[in-house]
Structure formats: C-alpha cells, structure tokens
Write a protein that holds these residues in place. Structure first.
Motif, PDB file in Angstrom:
ATOM      1  N   SER A 165       0.822  -1.204   0.000  1.00 44.82           N
ATOM      2  CA  SER A 165       0.000   0.000   0.000  1.00 44.82           C
ATOM      3  C   SER A 165       0.862   1.263   0.000  1.00 44.82           C
ATOM      4  N   VAL A 166       1.921   1.242   0.811  1.00 47.95           N
ATOM      5  CA  VAL A 166       2.816   2.395   0.854  1.00 47.95           C
ATOM      6  C   VAL A 166       3.541   2.562  -0.473  1.00 47.95           C
ATOM      7  N   ALA A 167       4.053   1.482  -1.026  1.00 43.95           N
ATOM      8  CA  ALA A 167       4.758   1.561  -2.307  1.00 43.95           C
ATOM      9  C   ALA A 167       3.841   2.104  -3.404  1.00 43.95           C
ATOM     10  N   ALA A 168       2.597   1.657  -3.417  1.00 44.68           N
ATOM     11  CA  ALA A 168       1.643   2.129  -4.423  1.00 44.68           C
ATOM     12  C   ALA A 168       1.366   3.623  -4.260  1.00 44.68           C
ATOM     13  N   GLU A 169       1.260   4.073  -3.008  1.00 48.22           N
ATOM     14  CA  GLU A 169       1.003   5.493  -2.765  1.00 48.22           C
ATOM     15  C   GLU A 169       2.199   6.344  -3.175  1.00 48.22           C
ATOM     16  N   ILE A 170       3.410   5.886  -2.889  1.00 48.02           N
ATOM     17  CA  ILE A 170       4.597   6.634  -3.287  1.00 48.02           C
ATOM     18  C   ILE A 170       4.708   6.680  -4.811  1.00 48.02           C
ATOM     19  N   ARG A 171       4.349   5.607  -5.484  1.00 49.62           N
ATOM     20  CA  ARG A 171       4.347   5.635  -6.954  1.00 49.62           C
ATOM     21  C   ARG A 171       3.375   6.688  -7.477  1.00 49.62           C
ATOM     22  N   ARG A 172       2.183   6.745  -6.864  1.00 45.07           N
ATOM     23  CA  ARG A 172       1.186   7.737  -7.285  1.00 45.07           C
ATOM     24  C   ARG A 172       1.725   9.147  -7.105  1.00 45.07           C
ATOM     25  N   LEU A 173       2.329   9.405  -5.957  1.00 40.02           N
ATOM     26  CA  LEU A 173       2.844  10.735  -5.676  1.00 40.02           C
ATOM     27  C   LEU A 173       4.051  11.069  -6.551  1.00 40.02           C
ATOM     28  N   THR A 174       4.852  10.082  -6.866  1.00 33.67           N
ATOM     29  CA  THR A 174       5.986  10.303  -7.766  1.00 33.67           C
ATOM     30  C   THR A 174       5.498  10.730  -9.141  1.00 33.67           C
ATOM     31  N   ARG A 175       4.392  10.153  -9.560  1.00 34.75           N
ATOM     32  CA  ARG A 175       3.818  10.487 -10.879  1.00 34.75           C
ATOM     33  C   ARG A 175       2.909  11.711 -10.828  1.00 34.75           C
ATOM     34  N   GLY A 176       2.600  12.179  -9.627  1.00 34.20           N
ATOM     35  CA  GLY A 176       1.755  13.349  -9.483  1.00 34.20           C
ATOM     36  C   GLY A 176       0.310  13.107  -9.852  1.00 34.20           C
ATOM     37  N   GLU A 177      -0.188  11.911  -9.565  1.00 30.49           N
ATOM     38  CA  GLU A 177      -1.554  11.554  -9.937  1.00 30.49           C
ATOM     39  C   GLU A 177      -2.541  11.873  -8.816  1.00 30.49           C
ATOM     40  N   ASP A 178      -3.770  12.226  -9.194  1.00 28.21           N
ATOM     41  CA  ASP A 178      -4.816  12.463  -8.208  1.00 28.21           C
ATOM     42  C   ASP A 178      -5.258  11.153  -7.578  1.00 28.21           C
ATOM     43  N   LEU A 179      -5.677  11.226  -6.309  1.00 30.22           N
ATOM     44  CA  LEU A 179      -6.251  10.077  -5.627  1.00 30.22           C
ATOM     45  C   LEU A 179      -7.725   9.993  -5.997  1.00 30.22           C
ATOM     46  N   LYS A 180      -8.145   8.868  -6.563  1.00 36.64           N
ATOM     47  CA  LYS A 180      -9.507   8.739  -7.058  1.00 36.64           C
ATOM     48  C   LYS A 180     -10.542   8.855  -5.945  1.00 36.64           C
ATOM     49  N   THR A 181     -10.290   8.205  -4.831  1.00 37.89           N
ATOM     50  CA  THR A 181     -11.250   8.221  -3.722  1.00 37.89           C
ATOM     51  C   THR A 181     -10.513   8.528  -2.424  1.00 37.89           C
ATOM     52  N   PRO A 182     -10.392   9.794  -2.058  1.00 42.42           N
ATOM     53  CA  PRO A 182      -9.705  10.138  -0.802  1.00 42.42           C
ATOM     54  C   PRO A 182     -10.405   9.510   0.403  1.00 42.42           C
ATOM     55  N   VAL A 183      -9.623   9.032   1.347  1.00 43.84           N
ATOM     56  CA  VAL A 183     -10.202   8.401   2.541  1.00 43.84           C
ATOM     57  C   VAL A 183     -10.237   9.358   3.728  1.00 43.84           C
ATOM     58  N   VAL A 184      -9.550  10.494   3.619  1.00 41.11           N
ATOM     59  CA  VAL A 184      -9.565  11.489   4.686  1.00 41.11           C
ATOM     60  C   VAL A 184      -9.821  12.872   4.089  1.00 41.11           C
ATOM     61  N   ARG A 185     -10.217  13.788   4.949  1.00 37.32           N
ATOM     62  CA  ARG A 185     -10.428  15.176   4.557  1.00 37.32           C
ATOM     63  C   ARG A 185      -9.917  16.087   5.664  1.00 37.32           C
ATOM     64  N   ILE A 186      -9.586  17.306   5.312  1.00 41.08           N
ATOM     65  CA  ILE A 186      -9.151  18.313   6.276  1.00 41.08           C
ATOM     66  C   ILE A 186     -10.320  19.244   6.540  1.00 41.08           C
ATOM     67  N   ASP A 187     -10.549  19.557   7.807  1.00 41.88           N
ATOM     68  CA  ASP A 187     -11.636  20.471   8.150  1.00 41.88           C
ATOM     69  C   ASP A 187     -11.291  21.202   9.443  1.00 41.88           C
ATOM     70  N   ARG A 188     -12.051  22.248   9.721  1.00 38.90           N
ATOM     71  CA  ARG A 188     -11.838  22.994  10.957  1.00 38.90           C
ATOM     72  C   ARG A 188     -12.336  22.193  12.158  1.00 38.90           C
ATOM     73  N   VAL A 189     -11.600  22.273  13.242  1.00 38.70           N
ATOM     74  CA  VAL A 189     -12.004  21.628  14.487  1.00 38.70           C
ATOM     75  C   VAL A 189     -13.111  22.459  15.131  1.00 38.70           C
ATOM     76  N   LYS A 190     -14.194  21.791  15.520  1.00 36.60           N
ATOM     77  CA  LYS A 190     -15.303  22.447  16.203  1.00 36.60           C
ATOM     78  C   LYS A 190     -15.280  22.093  17.690  1.00 36.60           C
ATOM     79  N   SER A 191     -16.028  22.838  18.457  1.00 39.99           N
ATOM     80  CA  SER A 191     -16.010  22.672  19.910  1.00 39.99           C
ATOM     81  C   SER A 191     -16.377  21.254  20.332  1.00 39.99           C
ATOM     82  N   GLU A 192     -17.360  20.653  19.638  1.00 47.20           N
ATOM     83  CA  GLU A 192     -17.803  19.317  20.015  1.00 47.20           C
ATOM     84  C   GLU A 192     -16.800  18.226  19.652  1.00 47.20           C
ATOM     85  N   HIS A 193     -15.804  18.550  18.863  1.00 43.52           N
ATOM     86  CA  HIS A 193     -14.816  17.555  18.450  1.00 43.52           C
ATOM     87  C   HIS A 193     -13.780  17.257  19.518  1.00 43.52           C
ATOM     88  N   VAL A 194     -13.612  18.160  20.474  1.00 44.65           N
ATOM     89  CA  VAL A 194     -12.524  18.039  21.444  1.00 44.65           C
ATOM     90  C   VAL A 194     -13.049  18.268  22.859  1.00 44.65           C
TER      91      VAL A 194
END
Length: 289
Positions: free
Chosen positions: A91-120
């Motif tokens: 899995s790691v080798a495949a991800e590094i290959r993708r990043l080496t080629r600069g390819e988009d991830l078809k289905t991201p498994v994580v997202r970045i968002d703002r932390v809200k009060s109820e999260h912590v």
C-alpha cells in the motif's frame, strides 16, 4: 516565519519529500531535476519503488494482546498481523508511486476540516478553529473488510515534509520557521535510516492530524498534559522506501504513513470521525509551550 499551516489541495498529489530551501515548489534534491520537479528518470522508474515497514511490529502485537487496550481487538492473532505487513508495504509503495507520478487520488479516505467545539474535550478547546483530519466517509462502512484500516493493510496517507538530514538544512529551517518543531516527524531513530521531516513549509492532509491529551496530576502538585492513549485511534508507522535516483541506482528514504486502528471506527468513542494520532510524549512540549 510564523504563519498558520494551511491546506493546499495540490499537495495531496505532490511528491512527499520536499526541499528545505523551497518546500512548496521543489522536491528533495536527490530526486529532483534542475527545476525542482521530480526527475524524469525517477518518474520513468516509478514501478521499481518498494517499501518495507521499519519497525512497530512488536508494538502492534502488544496492543492486540492487551485486553485493556481497545485500539486493536484482542482476538487478532500474531499470524493475522504478520499477514498484514506485506499488504501495508504494498500500500505504501503504491502510494509513493502515485505521488511520484503526481496523480490524483480517485477516492480520498480522509479530509481536512476545521475543528469544532464538540470535536474536542474542554481542555483542548484551544484547537477549535484550527485544522484537523477527519475520515472522508462517515459513518464508517458496516463491513469491517471495507474500512481503510491497519488490519486491512490500508493507509490514510503519507507524511509530507522537507527533509532536514543535512545540519545546514536543519539550521536554516530553525531560523526561517518559528513554529519548528511543531510539525516535525523524527523517523528511524537509532537505525541507519534515521531521518527528519518537517512540514511547516508544505503539508498534505496527513500532517493535519491532531493528537489527544488528558490532564493528569503532577507528583508535586499541580497538573500537566499527557497523551490520552484511550482516545488515540491512529498512528504513524515508519517505512523505508527504496527510490530510484537519476543516473541509476536506488536511495533508501524513510517516511511515515498514518494508519487507522480499529477504535477509529467506533462511533461511540469517535462520533465525528476524527483521526487522532499518538505522536508520543516527546511531542507534548509543542502543546504546552
């Protein structure tokens, strides 16, 4: 330079090892062409990239054996975990290959968002309004086999950062970025693969994972922060990646991959799908100043 580390969607398809001199625009020099892009020879040989987990096997087995540790079920056997190692490597080798080629991830498994009060919890309200890492799909799949988990040999992402293995590069980084070492990952300590990556200058999604703390009493009175292992649901595993280099040959480069443990998918203890990484006690000074 004291700026808020901000997400950049382009970084999630960018080569993870960055140049300390210009991390947003240039890759780490051993893999770069004259313009700071991934060298065409490296891209052409991307199929040769392999990865091997450096350590943490014993740690993961100990977590699974401990009936009081709910990050992995105690029904998981050593043999089952050992079967996961080569899948993680792939899995790691495949991800590094993708990043080496600069390819988009078809289905991201994580997202970045703002932390809200109820999260912590109350003592972590300082994080409200800052960036955090979350599962892209929540609630999780009812099928455990379809979850992006460690036990399925899946990763959530690679840690991006400038490589600070040269003393001059480290000195330069400390002068330029006042927040150093808040976004620093030390890798391969006490091995021949020791390396340091710092993400103050350029970061992908994995860098935005926060940790979990709890308030504990000091022996001499007062209170202090400690890592809250009960809330930690993910961790960085260290991998040695064998990368092709211009002119032929291979360079072993260390990197961290964030993986989700089973408690990450427990909706009772993680109702908002937050990815919480255990950075270890050495990280605590970054939180307490």
């Amino acid at each position: 330079m004291k700026l808020e580390l901000a997400p950049s969607p382009a970084m999630d398809r960018a080569f993870p090892w960055r140049s300390p001199r210009d991390p947003m625009n240039r890759v780490y020099e051993p893999f770069a062409d004259a313009d700071g892009r991934v060298h065409p020879e490296v891209v052409a040989r991307a199929d040769e990239i392999t990865a091997t987990m450096l350590r943490h096997r014993t740690t993961l087995k100990a977590i699974a054996r401990d009936p009081e540790d709910h990050r992995l079920p105690d029904t998981v056997t050593n043999a089952q975990l050992e079967a996961v190692w080569p899948v993680l490597d792939a899995s790691v080798a495949a991800e590094i290959r993708r990043l080496t080629r600069g390819e988009d991830l078809k289905t991201p498994v994580v997202r970045i968002d703002r932390v809200k009060s109820e999260h912590v919890p109350e003592h972590e309200q300082v994080l409200v309004g800052q960036w955090g890492l979350f599962f892209a799909t929540w609630p999780p799949s009812r099928s455990k086999r379809r979850r992006p988990s460690l036990l399925n040999g899946q990763i959530l992402g690679m840690y991006m950062g400038a490589v600070l293995d040269d003393p001059e590069a480290l000195e330069y980084w400390e002068e330029v970025y006042e927040t150093y070492p808040a976004y620093t990952l030390s890798l391969g300590a006490d091995t021949r693969y020791e390396s340091t990556m710092a993400a103050e200058g350029a970061a992908n999604a994995a860098v935005f994972a926060n940790t979990a703390t709890k308030v504990v009493k000091k022996r001499n009175g007062g209170q202090k922060l400690a890592i809250d292992e009960d809330r930690v649901n993910s961790m960085f595993l260290e991998f040695v990646v064998r990368m092709p280099v211009p002119g032929g040959g291979v360079k072993a480069q260390t990197i961290g991959a964030v993986v989700a443990l089973e408690n990450a998918f427990d909706q009772k203890t993680n109702p908002y799908g937050v990815v919480v990484v255990g950075y270890g006690d050495d990280y605590l000074p970054n939180l307490t100043g």
